[in-house]
Design an enzyme around this catalytic site. Structure first.
Site, PDB file in Angstrom:
ATOM      1  N   SER A 156      -0.056  -5.354   3.127  1.00 15.70           N
ATOM      2  CA  SER A 156       0.620  -4.243   3.800  1.00 15.70           C
ATOM      3  C   SER A 156       0.776  -4.518   5.286  1.00 15.70           C
ATOM      4  CB  SER A 156      -0.203  -2.959   3.613  1.00 15.70           C
ATOM      5  OG  SER A 156       0.267  -1.948   4.478  1.00 15.70           O
ATOM      6  N   ALA A 157       1.872  -4.012   5.846  1.00 14.84           N
ATOM      7  CA  ALA A 157       2.088  -4.150   7.287  1.00 14.84           C
ATOM      8  C   ALA A 157       1.219  -3.176   8.075  1.00 14.84           C
ATOM      9  CB  ALA A 157       3.554  -3.878   7.603  1.00 14.84           C
ATOM     10  N   THR A 160       1.749   7.559   1.105  1.00 20.93           N
ATOM     11  CA  THR A 160       1.677   7.786   2.556  1.00 20.93           C
ATOM     12  C   THR A 160       3.060   7.762   3.197  1.00 20.93           C
ATOM     13  OG1 THR A 160       1.167   5.470   2.657  1.00 20.93           O
ATOM     14  CG2 THR A 160      -0.653   6.979   3.086  1.00 20.93           C
ATOM     15  N   LYS A 220      10.665   1.661   5.767  1.00 21.49           N
ATOM     16  CA  LYS A 220       9.642   1.355   4.773  1.00 21.49           C
ATOM     17  C   LYS A 220       9.305  -0.132   4.788  1.00 21.49           C
ATOM     18  CE  LYS A 220      10.312   5.227   1.677  1.00 21.49           C
ATOM     19  NZ  LYS A 220      10.776   5.667   0.364  1.00 21.49           N
ATOM     20  N   LYS A 228       7.373  -7.910   7.501  1.00 25.15           N
ATOM     21  CA  LYS A 228       8.275  -8.120   6.365  1.00 25.15           C
ATOM     22  C   LYS A 228       9.701  -7.912   6.886  1.00 25.15           C
ATOM     23  CE  LYS A 228       4.805  -5.991   3.337  1.00 25.15           C
ATOM     24  NZ  LYS A 228       4.423  -4.827   2.518  1.00 25.15           N
ATOM     25  N   LEU A 251       0.820  -1.220   0.000  1.00 27.05           N
ATOM     26  CA  LEU A 251       0.000   0.000   0.000  1.00 27.05           C
ATOM     27  C   LEU A 251       0.856   1.275   0.000  1.00 27.05           C
ATOM     28  CD1 LEU A 251      -2.818   1.365   0.334  1.00 27.05           C
ATOM     29  CD2 LEU A 251      -2.499   1.136   2.803  1.00 27.05           C
ATOM     30  N   ASP A 252       1.573   1.469   1.134  1.00 27.09           N
ATOM     31  CA  ASP A 252       2.335   2.707   1.324  1.00 27.09           C
ATOM     32  C   ASP A 252       3.475   2.805   0.315  1.00 27.09           C
ATOM     33  OD1 ASP A 252       1.026   3.689   3.777  1.00 27.09           O
ATOM     34  OD2 ASP A 252       1.864   1.910   4.703  1.00 27.09           O
ATOM     35  N   GLU A 285       6.152  -3.865  -4.813  1.00 25.61           N
ATOM     36  CA  GLU A 285       6.713  -3.386  -3.535  1.00 25.61           C
ATOM     37  C   GLU A 285       7.672  -2.226  -3.706  1.00 25.61           C
ATOM     38  OE1 GLU A 285       7.318  -3.187  -0.414  1.00 25.61           O
ATOM     39  OE2 GLU A 285       5.960  -4.663   0.407  1.00 25.61           O
ATOM     40  N   ASP A 286       7.631  -1.287  -2.762  1.00 29.72           N
ATOM     41  CA  ASP A 286       8.572  -0.157  -2.827  1.00 29.72           C
ATOM     42  C   ASP A 286       9.652  -0.247  -1.755  1.00 29.72           C
ATOM     43  OD1 ASP A 286       6.848   0.462  -0.634  1.00 29.72           O
ATOM     44  OD2 ASP A 286       7.559   2.529  -0.717  1.00 29.72           O
TER      45      ASP A 286
END
Ligand code: G6P
Ligand code: MG
Length: 232
Positions: A125-126, A28, A56, A156, A21-22, A180-181
């Site tokens: 997402s975490a 975000t 992150k 993660k 997500l982020d 994933e970023d």
């Protein structure tokens, strides 16, 4: 494994796409940074954007541990809970004002294209704030399943979040691709036995199978080509 051919069209073996997500769907990451920075300043810890890269994809408490380690501080668990709650209060103040404008370019178009192809879509997402963010930006209907910090325990790079997402959409890991970023998220995807496309900088995400700067650079055709290149 070679991609199957039907006529002259390459058929993907990918049946599920799992999005972080982020920093992938919404921007975000900047709000996480601002809220952590505010806490760091309160604790007189020098916390930089470079340090922020390590946070992150990492859970709230694990992120706090990293900041405290930078500041060489070892408060007890009760104080740590208070710090984490304070950071989250500031973070929630930011995200509660989010609008659909903050959806990262290309996300909705790409997800809709995948859905039209019958590919299942999940979030992995975490973040425990996932439901609020998805609601604020009006994306609830785009996801078949949401695996987030409210349902998984291990952060993660543990693969739990992606394995859980794959189970929720009923697709085996080898037929899923993760977007994933974060370096920790790329490791989690690889640990889950999934293909991983990094979103962001090649330098940071060098372990991903392929890296693009953002989802605006992704299309169904490109995904097919990436998969073909990886499996040939
Ligand atoms: C994501 C972000 C992390 C964040 C984590 C927990 O993975 O990339 O920076 O710490 O979620 O988020 P939360 O909203 O539960 O504090
Ligand atoms: Mg992320």
């Amino acid at each position: 494994m070679m991609p199957m051919m039907s006529g002259n069209r390459t058929v993907m073996s990918i049946k599920g796409c799992i999005f972080d997500l982020d920093g992938v769907i919404v921007d975000t990451a900047k709000y996480h940074f601002l809220a952590w920075k505010r806490l760091a300043e309160k604790l007189k810890i020098n916390f930089t954007e470079k340090d922020n890269e390590r946070l992150k994809g990492v859970s709230r408490m694990a992120s706090l541990d990293i900041i405290l380690e930078i500041g060489n501080m070892k408060p007890d668990d009760k104080i740590k809970e208070e710090y984490a709650a304070l950071k989250n209060k500031w973070y929630v103040a930011y995200i509660s004002k989010m609008t659909p404008d903050e959806i990262l370019p290309g996300s909705i178009r790409f997800i809709n294209d995948l859905r039209k192809e019958g590919i299942k879509i999940a979030l992995g997402s975490a973040s425990k704030n996932t439901p609020m963010i998805i609601r604020r930006v009006g994306m609830e209907i785009l996801f078949d399943a949401i695996a987030d910090g409210n349902v998984v325990k291990k952060a993660k790079p543990d693969p739990e979040v992606f394995i859980t997402a794959a189970k929720m959409i009923g697709i085996p890991p080898e037929e899923c691709v993760v977007f994933e970023d974060a370096a920790a998220g790329v490791e989690a995807a690889l640990n889950a036995g999934m293909m991983c496309i990094g979103i962001g900088s090649e330098k940071i995400l060098s372990n991903a199978h392929f890296v693009v700067p953002g989802l605006n650079e992704m299309s169904l055709q490109k995904l097919k080509e990436i998969e073909k290149g990886i499996r040939l």
